[in-house]
Design a protein around this motif. Structure first.
Motif, PDB file in Angstrom:
ATOM      1  N   MET A   1      34.402  32.247  60.631  1.00 16.24           N
ATOM      2  CA  MET A   1      35.706  32.865  60.480  1.00 16.24           C
ATOM      3  C   MET A   1      35.504  34.352  60.229  1.00 16.24           C
ATOM      4  SD  MET A   1      38.295  32.410  57.188  1.00 16.24           S
ATOM      5  CE  MET A   1      37.399  31.056  56.545  1.00 16.24           C
ATOM      6  N   ALA A   2      36.220  35.188  60.946  1.00 22.32           N
ATOM      7  CA  ALA A   2      36.169  36.642  60.751  1.00 22.32           C
ATOM      8  C   ALA A   2      36.905  36.999  59.462  1.00 22.32           C
ATOM      9  CB  ALA A   2      36.820  37.344  61.933  1.00 22.32           C
ATOM     10  N   LEU A   3      36.562  38.149  58.924  1.00 16.79           N
ATOM     11  CA  LEU A   3      37.290  38.622  57.752  1.00 16.79           C
ATOM     12  C   LEU A   3      38.728  38.906  58.154  1.00 16.79           C
ATOM     13  CD1 LEU A   3      34.635  41.056  56.252  1.00 16.79           C
ATOM     14  CD2 LEU A   3      35.232  38.772  55.448  1.00 16.79           C
ATOM     15  N   ASP A   4      39.646  38.553  57.295  1.00 16.59           N
ATOM     16  CA  ASP A   4      41.073  38.648  57.574  1.00 16.59           C
ATOM     17  C   ASP A   4      41.636  39.936  56.989  1.00 16.59           C
ATOM     18  OD1 ASP A   4      43.831  38.349  57.725  1.00 16.59           O
ATOM     19  OD2 ASP A   4      43.848  36.342  56.856  1.00 16.59           O
ATOM     20  N   ALA A   5      42.185  40.809  57.849  1.00 12.12           N
ATOM     21  CA  ALA A   5      42.776  42.067  57.396  1.00 12.12           C
ATOM     22  C   ALA A   5      43.966  41.834  56.474  1.00 12.12           C
ATOM     23  CB  ALA A   5      43.193  42.918  58.594  1.00 12.12           C
ATOM     24  N   GLY A   6      44.491  40.624  56.448  1.00 12.26           N
ATOM     25  CA  GLY A   6      45.586  40.297  55.539  1.00 12.26           C
ATOM     26  C   GLY A   6      45.180  40.374  54.068  1.00 12.26           C
ATOM     27  N   PHE A   7      43.887  40.482  53.798  1.00  8.65           N
ATOM     28  CA  PHE A   7      43.414  40.582  52.421  1.00  8.65           C
ATOM     29  C   PHE A   7      43.455  42.012  51.894  1.00  8.65           C
ATOM     30  CE2 PHE A   7      41.945  36.418  53.420  1.00  8.65           C
ATOM     31  CZ  PHE A   7      41.989  35.743  52.215  1.00  8.65           C
ATOM     32  N   ILE A   8      43.747  42.975  52.765  1.00  5.65           N
ATOM     33  CA  ILE A   8      43.843  44.367  52.304  1.00  5.65           C
ATOM     34  C   ILE A   8      44.918  44.451  51.222  1.00  5.65           C
ATOM     35  CG2 ILE A   8      44.457  46.729  52.970  1.00  5.65           C
ATOM     36  CD1 ILE A   8      43.331  46.051  55.784  1.00  5.65           C
ATOM     37  N   GLY A   9      44.550  45.033  50.102  1.00  9.88           N
ATOM     38  CA  GLY A   9      45.470  45.161  48.981  1.00  9.88           C
ATOM     39  C   GLY A   9      45.339  44.055  47.945  1.00  9.88           C
ATOM     40  N   ARG A  10      44.584  43.000  48.271  1.00  8.42           N
ATOM     41  CA  ARG A  10      44.431  41.919  47.295  1.00  8.42           C
ATOM     42  C   ARG A  10      43.787  42.492  46.038  1.00  8.42           C
ATOM     43  NH1 ARG A  10      42.536  35.734  47.908  1.00  8.42           N
ATOM     44  NH2 ARG A  10      44.610  35.707  48.803  1.00  8.42           N
ATOM     45  N   THR A  11      44.415  42.191  44.909  1.00  7.48           N
ATOM     46  CA  THR A  11      43.940  42.657  43.615  1.00  7.48           C
ATOM     47  C   THR A  11      43.623  41.437  42.761  1.00  7.48           C
ATOM     48  OG1 THR A  11      45.310  44.640  43.779  1.00  7.48           O
ATOM     49  CG2 THR A  11      44.533  44.035  41.575  1.00  7.48           C
ATOM     50  N   TYR A  12      42.414  41.405  42.247  1.00  4.50           N
ATOM     51  CA  TYR A  12      41.976  40.290  41.420  1.00  4.50           C
ATOM     52  C   TYR A  12      42.265  40.600  39.963  1.00  4.50           C
ATOM     53  CZ  TYR A  12      39.693  38.737  45.670  1.00  4.50           C
ATOM     54  OH  TYR A  12      39.457  38.328  46.958  1.00  4.50           O
ATOM     55  N   PRO A  13      42.428  39.582  39.136  1.00  3.03           N
ATOM     56  CA  PRO A  13      42.728  39.826  37.714  1.00  3.03           C
ATOM     57  C   PRO A  13      41.603  40.597  37.026  1.00  3.03           C
ATOM     58  CG  PRO A  13      43.062  37.509  38.288  1.00  3.03           C
ATOM     59  CD  PRO A  13      42.397  38.162  39.462  1.00  3.03           C
ATOM     60  N   PRO A  14      41.945  41.366  35.996  1.00  2.10           N
ATOM     61  CA  PRO A  14      40.918  42.107  35.259  1.00  2.10           C
ATOM     62  C   PRO A  14      39.889  41.161  34.635  1.00  2.10           C
ATOM     63  CG  PRO A  14      43.115  42.816  34.610  1.00  2.10           C
ATOM     64  CD  PRO A  14      43.286  41.604  35.479  1.00  2.10           C
ATOM     65  N   THR A  15      38.678  41.672  34.497  1.00  7.29           N
ATOM     66  CA  THR A  15      37.604  40.906  33.871  1.00  7.29           C
ATOM     67  C   THR A  15      37.794  40.869  32.358  1.00  7.29           C
ATOM     68  OG1 THR A  15      36.241  42.875  33.578  1.00  7.29           O
ATOM     69  CG2 THR A  15      35.946  41.632  35.640  1.00  7.29           C
ATOM     70  N   ALA A  16      36.954  40.089  31.720  1.00  9.42           N
ATOM     71  CA  ALA A  16      36.867  40.133  30.264  1.00  9.42           C
ATOM     72  C   ALA A  16      36.368  41.522  29.863  1.00  9.42           C
ATOM     73  CB  ALA A  16      35.907  39.052  29.766  1.00  9.42           C
ATOM     74  N   VAL A  17      36.565  41.872  28.630  1.00  7.97           N
ATOM     75  CA  VAL A  17      36.163  43.188  28.124  1.00  7.97           C
ATOM     76  C   VAL A  17      34.644  43.306  28.103  1.00  7.97           C
ATOM     77  CG1 VAL A  17      36.196  44.707  26.103  1.00  7.97           C
ATOM     78  CG2 VAL A  17      38.259  43.439  26.748  1.00  7.97           C
ATOM     79  N   TYR A  18      34.159  44.439  28.622  1.00  4.04           N
ATOM     80  CA  TYR A  18      32.747  44.799  28.555  1.00  4.04           C
ATOM     81  C   TYR A  18      32.621  45.857  27.475  1.00  4.04           C
ATOM     82  CZ  TYR A  18      28.085  46.384  29.967  1.00  4.04           C
ATOM     83  OH  TYR A  18      26.754  46.711  29.985  1.00  4.04           O
ATOM     84  N   GLU A  19      31.852  45.556  26.425  1.00  6.37           N
ATOM     85  CA  GLU A  19      31.652  46.509  25.344  1.00  6.37           C
ATOM     86  C   GLU A  19      30.394  47.322  25.628  1.00  6.37           C
ATOM     87  OE1 GLU A  19      32.185  45.054  21.381  1.00  6.37           O
ATOM     88  OE2 GLU A  19      33.673  43.585  22.055  1.00  6.37           O
TER      89      GLU A  19
END
Length: 162
Positions: A1-19
């Motif tokens: 499967m080719a990469l789907d341009a429909g993923f442009i703009g997808r934002t993933y949730p923030p990670t846990a805090v890195y100290e």
């Protein structure tokens, strides 16, 4: 499967805090062979106008790379990591990273394209403090060797093995 341009703009949730700690900064500076005391000695850093030791310019990779695994693990994106080359990396700073910073990372897919049979995936990872202050953005470009052609061949091979 080719990469789907429909993923442009997808934002993933923030990670846990890195100290960010002084020891992590020192270890990173040691790993890259940089003896600069501003990465090790709070008094030197403060004499130069910083609140504490600061991290080397490439330190954000210690936070952004683990955060970016969310892309690799996204089953909807279907990225075959065995075909990925790391093509580019850069950081754009709003301010230095200091020991005692508490940062989260948010990964965004900025572009998906294909050229000359290769897939290209561009991402941005924003590091912000727990108070919402933007500190640095990491920009990365991944090259998927073989693009759609290789993905189709891999899918066909998997179908033959079933």
């Amino acid at each position: 499967m080719a990469l789907d341009a429909g993923f442009i703009g997808r934002t993933y949730p923030p990670t846990a805090v890195y100290e960010v700690g002084r020891e992590k900064i020192r270890e990173f500076a040691d790993a890259i062979g940089d003896p600069n005391p501003v990465y090790r000695d709070p008094a030197v850093a403060q004499d130069l106008g910083h609140r504490d030791v600061l991290a080397p310019p490439t330190f954000p990779i210690a936070i952004t790379w683990p955060a970016a695994t969310v892309i690799i693990e996204d089953p909807d994106l279907g990225l075959d990591f065995s075909r990925v080359l790391h093509g580019e990396q850069r950081f754009v700073y709003a301010r230095p990273i200091y020991a005692d910073d508490q940062l989260t990372a948010t990964v965004i897919i900025e572009d998906v394209s294909e050229r000359m049979g290769q897939g290209f995936l561009s991402t941005r990872t924003d590091l912000v403090t727990v108070d919402g202050e933007h500190v640095v953005s990491g920009f990365s470009k991944l090259v998927v060797v073989g693009g759609a052609e290789a993905a189709g061949a891999a899918g066909a091979a998997e179908g033959e093995q079933s």
